[in-house]
Design a protein around this motif. Structure first.
Motif, mmCIF file in Angstrom:
data_model
loop_
_atom_site.group_PDB
_atom_site.id
_atom_site.type_symbol
_atom_site.label_atom_id
_atom_site.label_comp_id
_atom_site.label_asym_id
_atom_site.label_seq_id
_atom_site.Cartn_x
_atom_site.Cartn_y
_atom_site.Cartn_z
ATOM 1 N N ASN A 142 0.684 -1.168 0.127
ATOM 2 C CA ASN A 142 -0.032 -0.215 -0.069
ATOM 3 C C ASN A 142 1.060 1.110 -0.059
ATOM 4 O O ASN A 142 1.565 1.406 1.140
ATOM 5 N N LYS A 183 0.139 4.228 -0.298
ATOM 6 C CA LYS A 183 -0.376 5.328 0.431
ATOM 7 C C LYS A 183 -0.207 6.600 -0.523
ATOM 8 O O LYS A 183 -0.490 6.488 -1.651
ATOM 9 N N HIS A 214 -9.232 1.374 5.569
ATOM 10 C CA HIS A 214 -8.132 1.527 6.018
ATOM 11 C C HIS A 214 -8.321 2.424 7.253
ATOM 12 O O HIS A 214 -9.007 3.359 7.030
ATOM 13 N N GLU A 249 -6.534 4.745 7.951
ATOM 14 C CA GLU A 249 -6.342 6.261 7.777
ATOM 15 C C GLU A 249 -7.594 6.839 7.196
ATOM 16 O O GLU A 249 -7.798 8.116 7.291
ATOM 17 N N GLU A 266 -4.894 -4.723 11.005
ATOM 18 C CA GLU A 266 -3.785 -3.760 10.955
ATOM 19 C C GLU A 266 -4.183 -3.022 12.557
ATOM 20 O O GLU A 266 -4.852 -1.873 12.395
ATOM 21 N N ALA A 281 0.294 -0.023 15.434
ATOM 22 C CA ALA A 281 1.497 -0.547 14.809
ATOM 23 C C ALA A 281 2.030 0.017 13.586
ATOM 24 O O ALA A 281 3.018 -0.522 12.936
ATOM 25 N N GLY A 327 3.065 2.444 10.748
ATOM 26 C CA GLY A 327 4.082 3.248 10.631
ATOM 27 C C GLY A 327 4.909 3.648 11.904
ATOM 28 O O GLY A 327 5.592 4.778 11.777
ATOM 29 N N GLY A 368 1.038 -3.491 9.584
ATOM 30 C CA GLY A 368 1.546 -2.738 10.695
ATOM 31 C C GLY A 368 3.109 -2.863 11.051
ATOM 32 O O GLY A 368 3.519 -3.933 11.843
ATOM 33 N N SER A 369 3.991 -2.190 10.497
ATOM 34 C CA SER A 369 5.304 -2.136 10.373
ATOM 35 C C SER A 369 6.047 -3.628 10.088
ATOM 36 O O SER A 369 6.810 -4.262 10.750
ATOM 37 N N VAL A 370 5.411 -4.134 9.063
ATOM 38 C CA VAL A 370 5.741 -5.570 8.522
ATOM 39 C C VAL A 370 7.270 -5.118 7.631
ATOM 40 O O VAL A 370 7.295 -4.071 6.941
ATOM 41 N N VAL A 421 1.365 -4.060 3.496
ATOM 42 C CA VAL A 421 2.841 -3.380 3.753
ATOM 43 C C VAL A 421 2.774 -1.859 3.259
ATOM 44 O O VAL A 421 2.389 -1.517 2.177
ATOM 45 N N GLY A 422 2.998 -1.056 4.141
ATOM 46 C CA GLY A 422 3.145 0.264 4.144
ATOM 47 C C GLY A 422 4.561 0.547 3.539
ATOM 48 O O GLY A 422 5.158 0.509 2.233
ATOM 49 N N GLY A 423 5.052 1.601 4.599
ATOM 50 C CA GLY A 423 6.569 1.988 4.284
ATOM 51 C C GLY A 423 7.458 0.821 3.650
ATOM 52 O O GLY A 423 8.394 1.497 2.547
HETATM 53 O O1 G3H Z 1 -1.585 -0.468 4.612
HETATM 54 C C1 G3H Z 1 -0.441 -0.598 5.382
HETATM 55 C C2 G3H Z 1 -0.357 -0.330 6.556
HETATM 56 O O2 G3H Z 1 -0.943 1.008 7.177
HETATM 57 C C3 G3H Z 1 0.956 -0.612 7.487
HETATM 58 O O3 G3H Z 1 1.679 0.506 6.953
HETATM 59 P P1 G3H Z 1 3.369 0.043 7.646
HETATM 60 O O4 G3H Z 1 4.051 -0.960 7.114
HETATM 61 O O5 G3H Z 1 4.105 1.570 7.187
HETATM 62 O O6 G3H Z 1 3.337 0.365 9.168
#
Ligand code: G3H
Length: 250
Positions: A9, A11, A95, A97, A167, A171, A173, A212-214, A233-235
């Motif tokens: 993701n 974002k 999500h 957010e 999620e 957790a 970000g 969440g912070s994978v 996975v985000g970041g």
């Molecule tokens: O959609 C993804 C999640 O919000 C996780 O984000 P993250 O991997 O940056 O913690």
């Protein structure tokens, strides 16, 4: 057997040139995957540019949100069919957010889930508790409530086309991931609730992702849990090497 689904993701990150470069790096490496599914969910503005690059690769395309109506006077919104015609097969819904900053409710997410399924888009329905809810012992009841509201009225057959992403908001970000044991416990609870909403065979078929912070250094242990079937996975999905390592979890 559930096929793992590793999704990025992005974002609100990246313009066209950065997105193209990332997809080119991913597709150059991820050529040999036969036992897992990979998905990238860029911003709306990149969907049209990335779709042709993903064609013929092991990766699918998804969006991060959509409206539930097919068309109309909804300035700034995107309809399900618009995503389909660009080549999306998935859409992330609800999500945290979206819930937190844009006031999305379970009822709204439920309307979107019905609309996505009606048109053949696979919804990734996100659920998860905030820190205060976990600290006060309410995490399970919050997540179960979100599931019941977001999935209301879906048949067992429709539920089989849904992906759930658990999620925990605290957790996301933060680098503060749930322990594999805590994540597994919630995933098992989610699967039990899916069985209550339909039947055990349906619940056993549904992909439940953790998000969440994978990161490359925690994905293996998370994916080793019996009820964790993938990652949202985000970041770490913004860096080719990190996302490739996550996709190649052992
Ligand atoms: O959609 C993804 C999640 O919000 C996780 O984000 P993250 O991997 O940056 O913690």
């Amino acid at each position: 057997m559930r096929r793992p689904l590793l999704a990025g993701n992005w974002k609100m990150h990246y313009g066209v040139s950065e997105g193209v470069a990332l997809v080119e790096a991913l597709s150059a490496d991820l050529t040999d995957l036969s036992d897992r599914d990979v998905l990238v969910c860029p911003p709306f503005t990149l969907l049209g540019s990335l779709a042709p690059l993903l064609d013929g690769t092991a990766m699918a395309l998804g969006a991060q949100n959509m409206h539930y109506e097919a068309k109309g006077a909804y300035t700034g919104e995107i309809a399900p069919q618009m995503l389909k015609e660009l080549g999306c097969s998935y859409v992330i819904l609800g999500h945290s957010e979206r819930r937190q900053y844009f006031g999305e409710t379970d009822e709204l997410i439920n309307r979107k889930a019905h609309a996505a399924l009606a048109i053949g888009l696979k919804p990734i329905v996100c659920v998860g508790e905030v820190k205060a809810e976990r600290d006060s012992g309410q995490a399970e009841s919050v997540v179960v409530g979100q599931l019941r509201g977001s999935l209301a009225g879906l048949s067992a057959e429709q539920l089989r086309g849904v992906v759930i992403a658990y999620e925990p908001v605290w957790a996301i970000g933060t680098g503060d991931t749930a322990t594999p044991a805590d994540a597994q416990a919630m995933h098992a609870r989610i699967r039990a609730e899916l069985a209550a909403l339909s039947d055990q065979a349906t619940a056993d078929a549904v992909i439940i992702q953790y998000g969440g912070s994978v990161k490359p250094d925690n994905v293996d242990e998370l994916m080793a849990q019996p009820d964790i079937d993938g990652a949202l996975v985000g970041g770490a999905s913004l860096k080719a090497a990190d996302f490739i390592r996550i996709v190649r979890f052992k």
